[in-house]
Write a protein that holds these residues in place. Structure first.
Motif, PDB file in Angstrom:
ATOM      1  N   ARG A   1       0.836  -1.219   0.000  1.00 44.63           N
ATOM      2  CA  ARG A   1       0.000   0.000   0.000  1.00 44.63           C
ATOM      3  C   ARG A   1       0.863   1.258   0.000  1.00 44.63           C
ATOM      4  O   ARG A   1       0.586   2.208  -0.729  1.00 44.63           O
ATOM      5  CB  ARG A   1      -0.910  -0.019   1.239  1.00 44.63           C
ATOM      6  CG  ARG A   1      -1.707   1.260   1.424  1.00 44.63           C
ATOM      7  CD  ARG A   1      -2.682   1.153   2.569  1.00 44.63           C
ATOM      8  NE  ARG A   1      -3.794   0.266   2.244  1.00 44.63           N
ATOM      9  CZ  ARG A   1      -4.734  -0.104   3.114  1.00 44.63           C
ATOM     10  NH1 ARG A   1      -4.686   0.332   4.356  1.00 44.63           N
ATOM     11  NH2 ARG A   1      -5.713  -0.907   2.753  1.00 44.63           N
TER      12      ARG A   1
ATOM     13  N   GLU B   1      -2.565  -9.401   2.808  1.00 48.63           N
ATOM     14  CA  GLU B   1      -2.297  -8.165   3.539  1.00 48.63           C
ATOM     15  C   GLU B   1      -1.579  -7.147   2.652  1.00 48.63           C
ATOM     16  O   GLU B   1      -0.820  -7.539   1.761  1.00 48.63           O
ATOM     17  CB  GLU B   1      -1.471  -8.439   4.806  1.00 48.63           C
ATOM     18  CG  GLU B   1      -0.049  -8.890   4.581  1.00 48.63           C
ATOM     19  CD  GLU B   1       0.101 -10.386   4.361  1.00 48.63           C
ATOM     20  OE1 GLU B   1      -0.912 -11.050   4.087  1.00 48.63           O
ATOM     21  OE2 GLU B   1       1.242 -10.875   4.434  1.00 48.63           O
TER      22      GLU B   1
ATOM     23  N   ASP C   1      -3.372  -5.116   7.144  1.00 49.42           N
ATOM     24  CA  ASP C   1      -4.593  -4.511   6.599  1.00 49.42           C
ATOM     25  C   ASP C   1      -4.979  -5.208   5.298  1.00 49.42           C
ATOM     26  O   ASP C   1      -4.112  -5.535   4.484  1.00 49.42           O
ATOM     27  CB  ASP C   1      -4.358  -3.017   6.323  1.00 49.42           C
ATOM     28  CG  ASP C   1      -4.190  -2.238   7.611  1.00 49.42           C
ATOM     29  OD1 ASP C   1      -4.979  -2.494   8.546  1.00 49.42           O
ATOM     30  OD2 ASP C   1      -3.259  -1.417   7.699  1.00 49.42           O
TER      31      ASP C   1
ATOM     32  N   HIS D   1      -6.929  -5.605   1.452  1.00 53.18           N
ATOM     33  CA  HIS D   1      -6.981  -4.771   0.250  1.00 53.18           C
ATOM     34  C   HIS D   1      -8.232  -3.884   0.249  1.00 53.18           C
ATOM     35  O   HIS D   1      -9.303  -4.315   0.689  1.00 53.18           O
ATOM     36  CB  HIS D   1      -7.089  -5.651  -1.003  1.00 53.18           C
ATOM     37  CG  HIS D   1      -5.867  -6.453  -1.320  1.00 53.18           C
ATOM     38  ND1 HIS D   1      -5.464  -7.533  -0.560  1.00 53.18           N
ATOM     39  CD2 HIS D   1      -4.964  -6.348  -2.332  1.00 53.18           C
ATOM     40  CE1 HIS D   1      -4.369  -8.060  -1.103  1.00 53.18           C
ATOM     41  NE2 HIS D   1      -4.044  -7.366  -2.170  1.00 53.18           N
ATOM     42  N   THR D   2      -8.072  -2.672  -0.282  1.00 51.37           N
ATOM     43  CA  THR D   2      -9.245  -1.915  -0.699  1.00 51.37           C
ATOM     44  C   THR D   2      -9.632  -2.461  -2.081  1.00 51.37           C
ATOM     45  O   THR D   2      -8.875  -3.228  -2.692  1.00 51.37           O
ATOM     46  CB  THR D   2      -8.915  -0.410  -0.827  1.00 51.37           C
ATOM     47  OG1 THR D   2      -7.903  -0.259  -1.839  1.00 51.37           O
ATOM     48  CG2 THR D   2      -8.420   0.156   0.495  1.00 51.37           C
ATOM     49  N   GLU D   3     -10.774  -2.055  -2.595  1.00 50.60           N
ATOM     50  CA  GLU D   3     -11.198  -2.519  -3.915  1.00 50.60           C
ATOM     51  C   GLU D   3     -10.180  -2.114  -4.995  1.00 50.60           C
ATOM     52  O   GLU D   3      -9.835  -2.896  -5.883  1.00 50.60           O
ATOM     53  CB  GLU D   3     -12.592  -1.967  -4.241  1.00 50.60           C
ATOM     54  CG  GLU D   3     -13.144  -2.388  -5.596  1.00 50.60           C
ATOM     55  CD  GLU D   3     -13.291  -3.905  -5.744  1.00 50.60           C
ATOM     56  OE1 GLU D   3     -13.251  -4.634  -4.734  1.00 50.60           O
ATOM     57  OE2 GLU D   3     -13.423  -4.363  -6.908  1.00 50.60           O
ATOM     58  N   GLU D   4      -9.698  -0.879  -4.877  1.00 45.31           N
ATOM     59  CA  GLU D   4      -8.718  -0.390  -5.858  1.00 45.31           C
ATOM     60  C   GLU D   4      -7.426  -1.213  -5.788  1.00 45.31           C
ATOM     61  O   GLU D   4      -6.849  -1.578  -6.820  1.00 45.31           O
ATOM     62  CB  GLU D   4      -8.429   1.092  -5.562  1.00 45.31           C
ATOM     63  CG  GLU D   4      -7.569   1.764  -6.606  1.00 45.31           C
ATOM     64  CD  GLU D   4      -7.242   3.221  -6.226  1.00 45.31           C
ATOM     65  OE1 GLU D   4      -6.468   3.834  -6.952  1.00 45.31           O
ATOM     66  OE2 GLU D   4      -7.769   3.714  -5.208  1.00 45.31           O
ATOM     67  N   GLU D   5      -6.988  -1.504  -4.581  1.00 43.91           N
ATOM     68  CA  GLU D   5      -5.757  -2.301  -4.411  1.00 43.91           C
ATOM     69  C   GLU D   5      -5.952  -3.727  -4.916  1.00 43.91           C
ATOM     70  O   GLU D   5      -5.047  -4.333  -5.489  1.00 43.91           O
ATOM     71  CB  GLU D   5      -5.347  -2.306  -2.935  1.00 43.91           C
ATOM     72  CG  GLU D   5      -4.805  -0.974  -2.462  1.00 43.91           C
ATOM     73  CD  GLU D   5      -4.748  -0.858  -0.947  1.00 43.91           C
ATOM     74  OE1 GLU D   5      -4.033   0.028  -0.456  1.00 43.91           O
ATOM     75  OE2 GLU D   5      -5.449  -1.638  -0.246  1.00 43.91           O
ATOM     76  N   ARG D   6      -7.141  -4.249  -4.678  1.00 37.68           N
ATOM     77  CA  ARG D   6      -7.431  -5.610  -5.142  1.00 37.68           C
ATOM     78  C   ARG D   6      -7.304  -5.694  -6.666  1.00 37.68           C
ATOM     79  O   ARG D   6      -6.661  -6.602  -7.207  1.00 37.68           O
ATOM     80  CB  ARG D   6      -8.844  -6.017  -4.697  1.00 37.68           C
ATOM     81  CG  ARG D   6      -9.186  -7.478  -4.898  1.00 37.68           C
ATOM     82  CD  ARG D   6     -10.612  -7.763  -4.454  1.00 37.68           C
ATOM     83  NE  ARG D   6     -11.584  -7.098  -5.304  1.00 37.68           N
ATOM     84  CZ  ARG D   6     -12.005  -7.574  -6.483  1.00 37.68           C
ATOM     85  NH1 ARG D   6     -11.552  -8.726  -6.924  1.00 37.68           N
ATOM     86  NH2 ARG D   6     -12.875  -6.904  -7.208  1.00 37.68           N
TER      87      ARG D   6
END
Lengths: 289, 170
Positions: free
Chosen positions: A74, A129, A135, A137-142
């Motif tokens: 992240r 993580e 933490d 993933h957010t949707e964008e990170e996913r």
């Protein structure tokens, strides 16, 4: 009468030897680290990957394939090659660098790019993580992490095409929803995108995110987007439960941190299609006995 | 009364409660899937110390996996419970050699009521198995490392066992 005993002994020995026929699982190099004594701190580094790809036995590449772990970072918004945030080197190594090393291996002028010859297996794990604090993933990170996996797939497929290799790429994550996101991604090429490539999806048997409908894809070829392989660790599950999964007749993948006698028992009892081990040389010699 | 006393004496012999010298031979069944689950043992007890060798009789015709345990038990206090310490040598056949694993065993066993009029001693127990050294032809010798959970997790297991031994004094 005296001649009967040696004949009986020979008969028993022949029977026992026949029973000891070793299963021939595909040996996948755990965390790209299977060339030296087991050291988890050296998992998923370009150095260990290089050494592992060069590991040979009787003049052939020891492994059938390799596992590459990817982490979405992240803080740096980048896709790393690594097992966990506690063991990321500086400068950090990327998933794409690992894929390029494997691609270079596929392009080598050899008849034995793997133990089996021309067919190579790559297992890509997507860590759940995105920070050292675990933490999710957010949707964008996913989506970015999945895109990274597809970038790696493109590099591997190009190399396989150049060298006329057969390639199987498998995806796993402790977060099964990350794996389920792959077929929903716009870049999903299908499980058989061409006549030399196959993609497969893995879930751990302990996962609480497995659902009843996964049985369809696990036991038949009827669901193109479903889970194909169950991975398990033999000493973290009751033996009876392992027998139940074995009875499903699904593709099984045995993984381990160290080669213990329990792992060898599971190999002989459950005949997994794949074994993920950091001790590729030991398992190769065990299978070849 | 005489019969009861004789039976009690045999039961004491079987359980080794009187600290006499005795031989024992029997079987061990374990939940450990590493070694063979049914194995045979032979040993002796002198005073409060019992020594037992345990192996799978199949090793004489099948060398694919061999295990040999040496177990020491101390009967102290109530005589019903015994801490145990042992060493297991295991080897598996591989292409062009054998791979060896050396295990430290730590555990505790408890006596069951004597069986077959005191001739058979039953024990149940639990043991921790630490795979301490792994070595073999063409491999680096690896010692158990406790640097992290991942170093040690697959190399320690906890198991239950049952033992039944025929016991006779000497």
């Amino acid at each position: 009468m005296q001649r009967t005993k040696p004949i009986l002994v020979l008969a028993v020995c022949a029977t026992v030897s026949a029973c000891d026929e070793r299963p021939q699982s595909l040996i996948i190099c755990h965390n790209a680290n299977c060339a030296h004594e087991t050291n988890p701190f050296a998992d998923d580094t370009l150095a260990s990957l290089t050494d592992s790809l060069e590991l040979t036995y009787l003049g052939r590449t020891t492994m059938d394939g390799v596992e590459l772990d990817t982490i979405w970072d992240r803080q740096g918004a980048r896709c790393l090659f690594g097992h966990d945030f506690a063991h990321i080197f500086d400068p950090a190594e990327t998933g794409m660098q690992a894929a390029e090393l494997v691609a270079a291996h596929l392009r080598k002028p050899t008849d034995f790019v793997s133990w089996g010859g021309n067919r190579f297996f790559v297992k890509i794990e997507l860590k759940r993580e995105v920070t050292a604090l675990n933490d999710p993933h957010t949707e964008e990170e996913r989506l970015a992490h999945l895109a990274c996996a597809y970038d790696m797939v493109d590099v591997l497929r190009a190399a396989a095409a150049d060298a006329s290799r057969e390639l199987e790429i498998m995806f796993e994550s402790e977060d099964v929803e990350l794996v389920r996101g792959l077929p929903r991604h716009p870049r999903w090429p299908g499980k058989d995108p061409d006549d030399r490539t196959r993609l497969r999806l893995i879930a751990q048997v302990q996962s609480t995110e497995l659902v009843l409908t996964d049985l369809t894809s696990l036991t038949t070829n009827d669901d193109d987007d479903g889970i194909d392989i169950l991975s398990f660790h033999t000493s973290r599950l009751p033996d009876g439960l392992q027998q139940s999964f074995y009875a499903l007749d699904a593709s099984l993948m045995l993984w381990m941190l160290d080669a213990s006698l329990e792992s060898l028992y599971a190999m002989g009892t459950y005949h997994p299609e794949y074994v993920i081990t950091g001790e590729a040389q030991l398992f190769r010699r065990w299978e070849e006995f | 009364m005489v019969v009861l006393t004789a039976t009690d004496a045999r039961a004491d012999d079987a359980n080794g409660e009187r600290g006499e010298r005795s031989w024992h031979i029997g079987t061990k069944v374990t939940t450990d899937i590493g070694p063979h689950r049914f194995r045979l043992g032979v040993g002796a007890q002198i005073a409060q110390v019992s020594v037992t060798l345990i192996t799978d009789p199949k090793v004489f015709i099948d060398n694919s996996e061999q295990d040999l345990d040496l177990i020491l038990e101390w009967k102290f206090g109530s005589d019903r419970w015994s801490p145990l310490i042992g060493w297991r040598t295991s080897s598996v056949s591989i292409d062009r050699g054998r791979h060896w694993q050396q295990h430290l065993l730590l555990g505790v066993s408890g006596l069951l009521p004597p069986l077959l009029w005191g001739h058979v001693r039953g024990q149940f127990g639990t043991e921790l198995v630490f795979t301490t050294i792994r070595h073999g032809e063409g491999f680096e010798t690896e010692w158990l490392s406790v640097e992290s959970d991942r170093h040690v997790r697959d190399l320690v297991s906890i198991n239950l066992f049952l033992r039944f031994d025929y016991v006779t004094p000497f």
